[in-house]
Design a protein around this motif. Structure first.
Motif, PDB file in Angstrom:
ATOM      1  N   THR B 191       0.830  -1.216   0.000  1.00 18.57           N
ATOM      2  CA  THR B 191       0.000   0.000   0.000  1.00 18.57           C
ATOM      3  C   THR B 191       0.858   1.258   0.000  1.00 18.57           C
ATOM      4  O   THR B 191       0.349   2.361   0.049  1.00 18.57           O
ATOM      5  CB  THR B 191      -0.927   0.036   1.237  1.00 18.57           C
ATOM      6  N   GLY B 192       2.177   1.056   0.014  1.00 19.80           N
ATOM      7  CA  GLY B 192       3.065   2.212   0.036  1.00 19.80           C
ATOM      8  C   GLY B 192       3.178   2.864  -1.330  1.00 19.80           C
ATOM      9  O   GLY B 192       2.513   2.438  -2.282  1.00 19.80           O
ATOM     10  N   ALA B 193       4.041   3.855  -1.412  1.00 17.44           N
ATOM     11  CA  ALA B 193       4.230   4.556  -2.675  1.00 17.44           C
ATOM     12  C   ALA B 193       4.679   3.582  -3.753  1.00 17.44           C
ATOM     13  O   ALA B 193       5.591   2.798  -3.532  1.00 17.44           O
ATOM     14  CB  ALA B 193       5.268   5.664  -2.499  1.00 17.44           C
ATOM     15  N   GLY B 194       4.021   3.615  -4.881  1.00 14.75           N
ATOM     16  CA  GLY B 194       4.379   2.727  -5.988  1.00 14.75           C
ATOM     17  C   GLY B 194       4.163   1.266  -5.652  1.00 14.75           C
ATOM     18  O   GLY B 194       4.807   0.399  -6.207  1.00 14.75           O
ATOM     19  N   GLY B 195       3.273   0.966  -4.726  1.00 11.22           N
ATOM     20  CA  GLY B 195       2.966  -0.432  -4.403  1.00 11.22           C
ATOM     21  C   GLY B 195       3.980  -1.052  -3.464  1.00 11.22           C
ATOM     22  O   GLY B 195       3.988  -2.252  -3.235  1.00 11.22           O
ATOM     23  N   ARG B 196       4.840  -0.241  -2.939  1.00 12.32           N
ATOM     24  CA  ARG B 196       5.834  -0.726  -1.990  1.00 12.32           C
ATOM     25  C   ARG B 196       5.169  -1.327  -0.761  1.00 12.32           C
ATOM     26  O   ARG B 196       4.166  -0.817  -0.283  1.00 12.32           O
ATOM     27  CB  ARG B 196       6.688   0.447  -1.540  1.00 12.32           C
ATOM     28  N   ILE B 197       5.751  -2.413  -0.289  1.00 16.04           N
ATOM     29  CA  ILE B 197       5.192  -3.037   0.908  1.00 16.04           C
ATOM     30  C   ILE B 197       5.717  -2.340   2.147  1.00 16.04           C
ATOM     31  O   ILE B 197       6.921  -2.152   2.301  1.00 16.04           O
ATOM     32  CB  ILE B 197       5.541  -4.535   0.948  1.00 16.04           C
ATOM     33  N   THR B 198       4.826  -1.931   2.963  1.00 15.08           N
ATOM     34  CA  THR B 198       5.215  -1.213   4.178  1.00 15.08           C
ATOM     35  C   THR B 198       5.167  -2.149   5.378  1.00 15.08           C
ATOM     36  O   THR B 198       4.657  -3.265   5.302  1.00 15.08           O
ATOM     37  CB  THR B 198       4.247  -0.058   4.456  1.00 15.08           C
ATOM     38  N   ARG B 199       5.710  -1.639   6.445  1.00 15.28           N
ATOM     39  CA  ARG B 199       5.700  -2.371   7.706  1.00 15.28           C
ATOM     40  C   ARG B 199       4.268  -2.755   8.085  1.00 15.28           C
ATOM     41  O   ARG B 199       3.998  -3.863   8.518  1.00 15.28           O
ATOM     42  CB  ARG B 199       6.315  -1.449   8.761  1.00 15.28           C
ATOM     43  N   ALA B 200       3.367  -1.806   7.913  1.00 14.89           N
ATOM     44  CA  ALA B 200       1.971  -2.043   8.281  1.00 14.89           C
ATOM     45  C   ALA B 200       1.372  -3.182   7.447  1.00 14.89           C
ATOM     46  O   ALA B 200       0.600  -3.987   7.947  1.00 14.89           O
ATOM     47  CB  ALA B 200       1.157  -0.765   8.096  1.00 14.89           C
ATOM     48  N   ASP B 201       1.773  -3.241   6.181  1.00 14.65           N
ATOM     49  CA  ASP B 201       1.262  -4.309   5.306  1.00 14.65           C
ATOM     50  C   ASP B 201       1.662  -5.672   5.856  1.00 14.65           C
ATOM     51  O   ASP B 201       0.877  -6.615   5.871  1.00 14.65           O
ATOM     52  CB  ASP B 201       1.815  -4.164   3.887  1.00 14.65           C
ATOM     53  N   VAL B 202       2.926  -5.751   6.283  1.00 14.34           N
ATOM     54  CA  VAL B 202       3.423  -7.021   6.807  1.00 14.34           C
ATOM     55  C   VAL B 202       2.704  -7.372   8.090  1.00 14.34           C
ATOM     56  O   VAL B 202       2.282  -8.505   8.304  1.00 14.34           O
ATOM     57  CB  VAL B 202       4.953  -6.968   7.046  1.00 14.34           C
ATOM     58  N   GLU B 203       2.548  -6.386   8.945  1.00 12.47           N
ATOM     59  CA  GLU B 203       1.881  -6.656  10.216  1.00 12.47           C
ATOM     60  C   GLU B 203       0.441  -7.100  10.005  1.00 12.47           C
ATOM     61  O   GLU B 203      -0.066  -7.951  10.718  1.00 12.47           O
ATOM     62  CB  GLU B 203       1.958  -5.417  11.128  1.00 12.47           C
TER      63      GLU B 203
END
Lengths: 91, 506
Positions: B191-203
């Motif tokens: 959900t990060g910029a450019g579809g980047r996976i963020t910490r929140a996504d992993v959690e």
């Protein structure tokens, strides 16, 4: 090194043996039986037992002490004695 | 592109059951990585990959019995992006094993020994600068599709667009977090910029329902046999991995609820109706099948090999003395047992008498270039295994001792690796701990000799016309009369004796 009473010592011994022989059946082991024979501990198993006992009780166990670890009652006495008074200079 | 085939995990193995895949399509593997667990008649063995590359299709679903040599998976030495489509990530026979590709592979961080799993390695390779050099060749050769674009959006798999290494945009910290929590980044929507996976996504993604539990193969097998749900067992191994003892404890404590229907097919994979017997008979079946395997091999040995036997009683005073001095100042964990010295002497003597070290094949003897000692290990539930100590003649006694301890322990807990079950050039059996003085063994074909040691016992012993009490051991040799004659065997035992008189040189 914390002094152990006989029942502490027995449970440390049984627990250590169980870690080496998970299905050790203590109901068929009398206090004066040679547990290495009854529970089929080979020399590597026995060395692991020495390692565990020494780790858990803080008692230094040398090869010359091995004969003390033949039966449950001998081994119990050994641990109780060695934890009660640290041995003097040895050999 | 080559096939990863069912390995021969011993001369007596004709077929094996692919029990579990530890990699999935797209994973980078290096030679020596454990990629699967194979169940033989004797044990569950962790099987290593024999080449480096990228795992292509998995050809055989877990639970399948296949003959030695049959292809199990395709390994691409060079990743070919076009050759792999999303659909190919499942085993070919996936109909019976229907599962989404993301569930088919182990999630990161679940490799049995806590080493970075191949699954992790695959993603690692997509991280640009993090790509480890040894794998560069594969990655570079895979062309533009595998060239990672940081932050690229993860798309649903589509033919020809799906590269060997899934392209996932995630920073090192997020990767680490994913590894820690067993989250498969390839399955995470960024959900990060450019579809980047963020910490929140992993959690958010952890823990996936029914995610794979870290457990040793033996624990898995035991859990399977005892019908214990591994997710309910508290692990006490490295990183909380469930060990066999934990499964046993759970059963004893009654905390292993029976749960025959589990949503996670990975743990059900061995339970296909055509291959699995009722759970409670399975442990018994293992013992039975091992008994049969031993019966077959030993019958063949007895039928085909004209054995001759020699024995020699060896004075161990020098060796025992050396051991005692050596062990005096060592903590128990570093002490040596006589068996380590006996093995070393057996190995060095085999180098000196190469006619006993090798194989009988096609009506002729082929000497082995190295000394790999098979060590007979008796199992508590009955039966035996002979794991191999490679190059035993070159190992110092300390190292040999450490190997021996490790192998014996793992043989008994069902965690041997494939390379540890093959390649023995000579087998040694020690029955001293069982209280016998000598063992006249049966040779393990295609080897041509078997060395036996009995118990170290004190006996009256004459030296230089004087009688004394000495520790002695009876060494025996069973040898194949097709390959050697008694004189050669005698030379061997004489060498063992001589070597044990100067233990400090071993």
């Amino acid at each position: 090194m914390k002094p152990l009473n006989a029942s502490d010592a027995v449970s440390v011994i049984k627990d250590s043996i169980t870690r080496i022989v998970p299905d050790a059946d203590f109901t068929r082991l009398e206090p004066d039986d040679k547990f290495r024979d009854v529970l089929e501990l080979d020399s590597l198993d026995f060395l692991s037992l020495v390692e565990l006992l020494s780790e858990r009780t803080g008692v230094r166990i040398d090869e010359v002490d091995y004969p003390e670890l033949t039966t449950l009652s001998d081994a119990t006495r050994f641990l109780v004695e060695r934890t009660a008074r640290p041995p003097g200079p040895r050999r | 592109m080559t096939a990863f085939t069912m390995p021969s995990l011993g001369a007596d193995m004709d077929e094996g059951v692919l029990q579990e895949w530890l990699v999935k399509s797209g994973d980078r593997v290096r030679k020596g990585d454990v990629v699967a667990v194979v169940e033989t008649d004797k044990a569950a063995i962790e099987v290593e990959c024999f080449q480096s590359g990228t795992v292509g299709r998995l050809l055989v679903p877990p639970g399948t019995r296949v003959p030695v040599g049959a292809p199990l998976a395709v390994i691409d030495e060079e990743a070919v992006p076009g050759g792999r489509a999303g659909a190919a990530e499942e085993p070919v026979t996936a109909g019976a094993e229907a599962a989404p590709p993301t569930a088919a592979g182990p999630v990161a961080g679940t490799s049995p020994r806590g080493t970075p799993g191949p699954a992790g390695a695959g993603r690692e390779a997509s991280g640009g600068h993090e790509r480890p050099t040894p794998r560069r060749k594969a990655a570079r050769a895979s062309g533009p599709a595998a060239e990672p674009v940081r932050g690229e959006t993860r798309r649903p798999p589509e033919p020809a667009a799906e590269s060997a290494a899934p392209v996932v945009g995630a920073g090192p910290l997020v990767r680490h977090l994913a590894l820690l929590h067993g989250v498969d980044l390839a399955a995470v929507h960024g959900t990060g910029a450019g579809g980047r996976i963020t910490r929140a996504d992993v959690e958010r993604a952890q823990p996936p329902p029914g995610r794979r539990v870290r457990a040793t193969p033996y624990a898995r097998r035991l859990a399977h046999d005892l019908d214990v749900d591994l997710t309910t067992v508290r692990g006490t191994g490295d990183d909380g991995a469930v060990r066999a003892a934990d499964v046993n404890a759970a059963v004893l404590a009654g905390t292993g609820p029976r749960e025959p229907e589990r949503p996670d097919r990975r743990r059900d994979s061995g339970r296909r109706p055509d291959t699995a017997a009722p759970a409670d008979s399975r442990a018994e079946r293992r013992t039975d099948s091992m008994r049969r395997a031993i019966a077959d091999l030993m019958s063949r040995a007895s039928r085909e090999i004209p054995h001759y036997y020699l024995y020699a009683t060896i004075d161990l005073a020098a060796a025992e003395d050396w051991l005692r001095r050596c062990n005096r100042d060592r903590p128990p964990a570093d002490r040596l047992v006589s068996a380590a010295l006996l093995l070393k002497a057996a190995a060095v003597a085999a180098r000196e008498v190469p006619a006993l070290n090798g194989y009988w094949r096609n009506d002729g003897f082929a000497a082995a270039g190295e000394v790999n000692l098979g060590v007979a290990v008796s199992l508590r539930q009955g039966g035996l295994l002979a794991p191999v100590i490679h190059h035993a003649d070159t190992l110092p006694p300390d190292v040999l001792m450490a190997r021996l301890k490790d192998l014996v322990q793992r043989a008994r807990r069902g965690r041997l690796r494939g390379s540890e079950t093959t390649g023995a050039t000579l087998t040694v059996t020690s029955l001293g701990d069982q209280g016998v003085e000598a063992v006249f063994g049966v040779i393990h074909p295609p080897q041509v000799a078997l060395v036996g040691f009995g118990a170290v016992v004190e006996r009256p012993w004459a030296v230089h016309g004087m009688l004394g009490v000495r520790p002695v051991v009876t060494a025996t040799l069973a040898a194949d009369h097709r390959a050697t004659d008694g004189a050669v065997g005698a030379r061997y035992l004489t060498a063992v004796d001589r070597l044990l008189q100067t233990p400090e040189e071993l």
